[in-house]
Scaffold this motif. Structure first.
Motif, short mmCIF file in Angstrom:
data_model
loop_
_atom_site.label_atom_id
_atom_site.label_comp_id
_atom_site.label_asym_id
_atom_site.label_seq_id
_atom_site.Cartn_x
_atom_site.Cartn_y
_atom_site.Cartn_z
N ASN A 171 47.47 -16.21 145.45
CA ASN A 171 47.89 -16.61 144.55
C ASN A 171 47.00 -18.25 143.45
O ASN A 171 47.15 -18.53 142.59
CB ASN A 171 48.64 -18.02 144.98
N CYS A 219 55.96 -20.16 136.19
CA CYS A 219 56.53 -18.89 136.66
C CYS A 219 55.36 -18.67 138.01
O CYS A 219 56.74 -18.39 138.60
CB CYS A 219 56.88 -17.63 135.71
N ASN A 220 54.63 -17.89 138.03
CA ASN A 220 54.26 -17.68 139.04
C ASN A 220 53.48 -18.54 140.09
O ASN A 220 52.97 -18.22 141.24
CB ASN A 220 53.04 -16.89 138.24
N ALA A 246 47.13 -17.49 139.49
CA ALA A 246 48.08 -18.40 139.25
C ALA A 246 47.95 -20.12 140.00
O ALA A 246 48.59 -20.59 138.33
CB ALA A 246 49.80 -17.92 140.14
N TRP A 275 53.99 -17.47 132.19
CA TRP A 275 53.47 -16.23 133.03
C TRP A 275 52.74 -18.16 134.64
O TRP A 275 53.19 -17.51 135.05
CB TRP A 275 52.44 -15.17 132.48
#
Length: 144
Positions: free
Chosen positions: A20, A136-137, A23, A133
């Motif tokens: 992650n 949301c990620n 992100a 993006w």
């Protein structure tokens, strides 16, 4: 590998990134982008309100508004986007959802603004999609 109770968890090797990481870094960048896009929106709004001849008048356009009306839209929207961008940078829980909604509205707004400033509108649309993006990620629980 086992750990003894009370010892810190094993660290990841140098250079290794969590799944992650993009992100999470993207969320920070999205907060900065929202603040910057908001400031640009404020400047666009002031320019359109102060002087109608800053932007080239267009012909017959379905979504044509008076430039002063567009100026007020950009000014108010820019102020709100700056506030949400700062909220994202501070990690406020409400700011992620608000950021996604405002980024989607920003994409729509800049699509409608396309005939007035085509290059900036396309850049703002691309940045808005990136912000959506990233927000949301990123999973807030995965942040360290």
């Amino acid at each position: 590998m086992t750990t003894t109770p009370g010892s810190p968890p094993p660290s990841t090797p140098a250079g290794a990134r969590s799944p992650n990481a993009w992100a999470t870094g993207g969320t920070t960048f999205a907060g900065v982008l929202m603040a910057v896009i908001g400031v640009f929106g404020i400047i666009e709004g002031i320019a359109a309100i102060a002087k109608d001849d800053v932007y080239v008048p267009i012909g017959d356009y379905t979504f044509k508004f008076d430039l002063t009306a567009w100026g007020w839209i950009h000014l108010i929207f820019g102020i709100i986007i700056v506030a949400v961008g700062v909220g994202i940078l501070k990690g406020a829980g409400w700011s992620r959802i608000a950021g996604i909604v405002l980024a989607a509205l920003s994409v729509l707004l800049h699509f409608l603004w396309l005939p007035y400033q085509p290059l900036w509108a396309l850049i703002a649309i691309a940045l808005g999609v990136f912000v959506i993006w990233a927000l949301c990620n990123d999973k807030p629980a995965a942040r360290v």
